[in-house]
Design a protein around this motif. Structure first.
Motif, PDB file in Angstrom:
ATOM      1  N   HIS A  58      66.998   1.406 -54.096  1.00 48.78           N
ATOM      2  CA  HIS A  58      67.916   0.789 -53.132  1.00 48.78           C
ATOM      3  C   HIS A  58      67.951   1.580 -51.827  1.00 48.78           C
ATOM      4  O   HIS A  58      67.473   2.709 -51.755  1.00 48.78           O
ATOM      5  N   HIS A  80      70.689   2.344 -48.200  1.00 48.83           N
ATOM      6  CA  HIS A  80      72.112   2.586 -47.942  1.00 48.83           C
ATOM      7  C   HIS A  80      72.582   1.859 -46.695  1.00 48.83           C
ATOM      8  O   HIS A  80      73.471   2.345 -45.989  1.00 48.83           O
ATOM      9  N   GLU A 102      75.633  13.422 -51.098  1.00 48.08           N
ATOM     10  CA  GLU A 102      75.938  13.203 -52.505  1.00 48.08           C
ATOM     11  C   GLU A 102      75.941  14.548 -53.229  1.00 48.08           C
ATOM     12  O   GLU A 102      74.999  15.336 -53.065  1.00 48.08           O
ATOM     13  N   HIS A 132      65.841   5.295 -52.598  1.00 44.82           N
ATOM     14  CA  HIS A 132      65.893   6.211 -53.741  1.00 44.82           C
ATOM     15  C   HIS A 132      66.432   5.520 -54.991  1.00 44.82           C
ATOM     16  O   HIS A 132      66.981   4.413 -54.921  1.00 44.82           O
ATOM     17  N   ILE A 190      68.796   6.787 -58.579  1.00 41.62           N
ATOM     18  CA  ILE A 190      69.569   7.856 -59.229  1.00 41.62           C
ATOM     19  C   ILE A 190      69.739   7.454 -60.690  1.00 41.62           C
ATOM     20  O   ILE A 190      70.010   6.280 -60.989  1.00 41.62           O
TER      21      ILE A 190
HETATM   22 FE   LIG Z   1      72.250   5.622 -53.300  1.00 40.71          FE
END
Ligand SMILES: [Fe+2]
Length: 202
Positions: A98, A100, A107, A154, A156
């Protein structure tokens, strides 16, 4: 009609121990200058706040949600516009690739470990995008990283088979939507707009 992706700015504030101290530190960091200076200051601030024994995030952030990683907005600055979101990752939970929405973000890992993989955009053709994994890392408690557009693609993931992970994300502004990329063949992905849901805090 209101755009569901861009709701009006509301004041969001959830009580937690050390909240005023937390907000004062973040307010100082976001006044550091341009986005490179701000994100560098915020990384240092977030690392210090994670270790600060006077700051305890609300208990709700340690509660995973069974079918998705939890996003709980804890604070939105009426003065600076930034948004603080706690995310709770059950074992194996993660995001698709995704972006941003062009917002910078810092983060930090508050608890547990997260696997973060950055992707480089190689080419695009209409709704099809070609990405290549450009480095991954396991981030442990007390570490913080930043994403500055256009280097914002990125994934996560909580790689643990049995432990919950908690991370704190400070976005330049409320991020109510973003673009997700669904894998196709090889390095190609298809773009998909996504509205980001927020889970109840406290
Ligand atoms: Fe993210």
């Amino acid at each position: 009609m209101d755009d569901p992706c861009c709701p009006p700015l509301d004041h969001v504030s959830v009580e937690f121990q050390g909240r005023d101290r937390f907000i004062a530190a973040v307010d100082t960091a976001v006044a550091a200058g341009d986005q490179h200076a701000v994100t560098a200051a915020l990384r240092n601030t977030l690392c210090a706040l994670i270790r600060d024994e006077a700051v305890h995030l609300p208990a709700c952030v340690h509660a995973p949600i069974v079918d998705h990683y939890a996003r709980r907005e804890l604070y939105r600055s009426p003065r600076h516009g930034y948004s603080v979101v706690a995310m709770t990752w059950g074992p194996g939970q993660g995001t698709p690739l995704h972006d941003h929405s062009g917002l910078w973000c810092v983060e930090g890992v508050w608890h547990g470990e997260l696997e973060i993989t950055q992707y480089a955009l190689i080419e695009e053709a209409g709704d099809r995008f070609r990405f290549r994994a450009a480095g991954g890392m396991i981030a442990g408690p007390g570490s913080a990283g930043s994403l500055i557009p256009p280097h914002e693609y990125h994934t996560i993931r909580n790689p643990s088979p049995d432990a919950v992970a908690v991370s704190l994300h400070i976005y330049q502004a409320e991020m109510a939507c973003c673009t997700k990329f669904q894998p196709q063949a090889g390095e190609w992905f298809v773009r998909e707009s996504a509205t980001l849901a927020t889970d109840q805090a406290a």
